[in-house]
Design a protein around this motif. Structure first.
Motif, PDB file in Angstrom:
ATOM      1  N   GLN A  82       0.814  -1.223   0.000  1.00 29.11           N
ATOM      2  CA  GLN A  82       0.000   0.000   0.000  1.00 29.11           C
ATOM      3  C   GLN A  82       0.845   1.270   0.000  1.00 29.11           C
ATOM      4  OE1 GLN A  82      -3.505   0.035   2.577  1.00 29.11           O
ATOM      5  NE2 GLN A  82      -2.949  -2.046   3.191  1.00 29.11           N
ATOM      6  N   ASN A  97       5.779   5.924   5.418  1.00 30.33           N
ATOM      7  CA  ASN A  97       4.653   6.299   4.563  1.00 30.33           C
ATOM      8  C   ASN A  97       4.986   7.633   3.892  1.00 30.33           C
ATOM      9  OD1 ASN A  97       2.303   6.972   3.301  1.00 30.33           O
ATOM     10  ND2 ASN A  97       1.078   7.163   5.153  1.00 30.33           N
ATOM     11  N   ALA A 102      -3.193   8.722   5.102  1.00 32.63           N
ATOM     12  CA  ALA A 102      -2.911   7.701   6.119  1.00 32.63           C
ATOM     13  C   ALA A 102      -3.043   6.315   5.493  1.00 32.63           C
ATOM     14  CB  ALA A 102      -3.868   7.851   7.292  1.00 32.63           C
ATOM     15  N   LYS A 103      -2.222   5.389   5.938  1.00 29.21           N
ATOM     16  CA  LYS A 103      -2.235   4.012   5.426  1.00 29.21           C
ATOM     17  C   LYS A 103      -2.174   3.047   6.601  1.00 29.21           C
ATOM     18  CE  LYS A 103      -1.548   5.227   1.045  1.00 29.21           C
ATOM     19  NZ  LYS A 103      -2.223   4.784  -0.136  1.00 29.21           N
ATOM     20  N   THR A 104      -2.969   1.983   6.525  1.00 30.78           N
ATOM     21  CA  THR A 104      -2.958   0.929   7.535  1.00 30.78           C
ATOM     22  C   THR A 104      -2.457  -0.348   6.885  1.00 30.78           C
ATOM     23  OG1 THR A 104      -4.785   1.938   8.735  1.00 30.78           O
ATOM     24  CG2 THR A 104      -4.351  -0.391   9.178  1.00 30.78           C
ATOM     25  N   GLN A 130      -1.307  -4.627  13.293  1.00 28.96           N
ATOM     26  CA  GLN A 130      -1.403  -3.683  12.182  1.00 28.96           C
ATOM     27  C   GLN A 130      -0.944  -2.316  12.666  1.00 28.96           C
ATOM     28  OE1 GLN A 130      -5.512  -3.696  10.957  1.00 28.96           O
ATOM     29  NE2 GLN A 130      -6.070  -2.087  12.369  1.00 28.96           N
ATOM     30  N   THR A 132      -1.160   1.939  11.610  1.00 28.80           N
ATOM     31  CA  THR A 132      -1.640   3.032  10.774  1.00 28.80           C
ATOM     32  C   THR A 132      -0.593   4.129  10.815  1.00 28.80           C
ATOM     33  OG1 THR A 132      -3.958   2.523  11.206  1.00 28.80           O
ATOM     34  CG2 THR A 132      -3.461   4.744  10.402  1.00 28.80           C
ATOM     35  N   GLN A 134       0.404   7.853   9.536  1.00 26.62           N
ATOM     36  CA  GLN A 134      -0.109   9.103   9.006  1.00 26.62           C
ATOM     37  C   GLN A 134       0.714   9.504   7.777  1.00 26.62           C
ATOM     38  OE1 GLN A 134      -2.979  10.444  10.092  1.00 26.62           O
ATOM     39  NE2 GLN A 134      -2.986   8.573  11.341  1.00 26.62           N
TER      40      GLN A 134
END
Length: 152
Positions: A82, A97, A102-104, A130, A132, A134
């Motif tokens: 992702q 990231n 935002a990506k989890t 997991q 997340t 920012q």
């Protein structure tokens, strides 16, 4: 930024000693994590300069207290999941990231957050399944080390 960082590393003679320095506020932990974990994606040396004090200070961050060990692979050439970039080390993982959202991502068992005092929301020592991240953020996760009791 990463293109320039990698180009400098590739165009420097062995032993390729390249500094990755950023200027910022020592209380902007997200900016620090983003810069630090970005540096960890390759083999440069990281330094942080307090923009209000210049080179006359040496800010310290919780992440410096945790030894990641040797990288288990070379620098990544593509994102891991992702659009999140990842590099594994003997004792942990660096995730970055670089996007604007935002990506989890799911994480394999056995990783946990650092235990720290500066940003206890992020570095709270908890096990994770997991994470997340920012936008423009990164994180260092540690591998849980088996104790002698758990090995018996």
């Amino acid at each position: 930024m990463m293109e320039r960082y990698r180009a400098v590393l590739q165009n420097t003679r062995l032993p390729r000693i390249v500094g990755f320095n950023v200027f910022g506020s020592p209380t902007d932990y997200r900016f620090f994590r983003y810069a630090y974990t970005s540096c960890l994606l390759d083999d440069g040396y990281f330094s942080f300069t307090d923009k209000s004090q210049g080179y006359s200070s040496v800010p310290w961050f919780d992440e410096y207290d945790h030894k990641l060990g040797w990288a288990l692979s070379g620098p990544p050439s593509a994102s891991w999941s992702q659009d999140i970039w990842r590099r594994d080390f003997q004792n942990g993982v660096a995730l970055v990231n670089p996007t604007t959202s935002a990506k989890t991502v799911k994480i394999e068992p056995g990783l946990h957050r650092l235990t720290g005092n500066q940003d206890p929301t992020v570095n709270n020592g908890s096990a994770v399944s997991q994470v997340t991240l920012q936008p423009k953020d990164g994180i260092v996760l540690l591998r849980q080390v088996a104790t002698q009791e758990s090995q018996r």
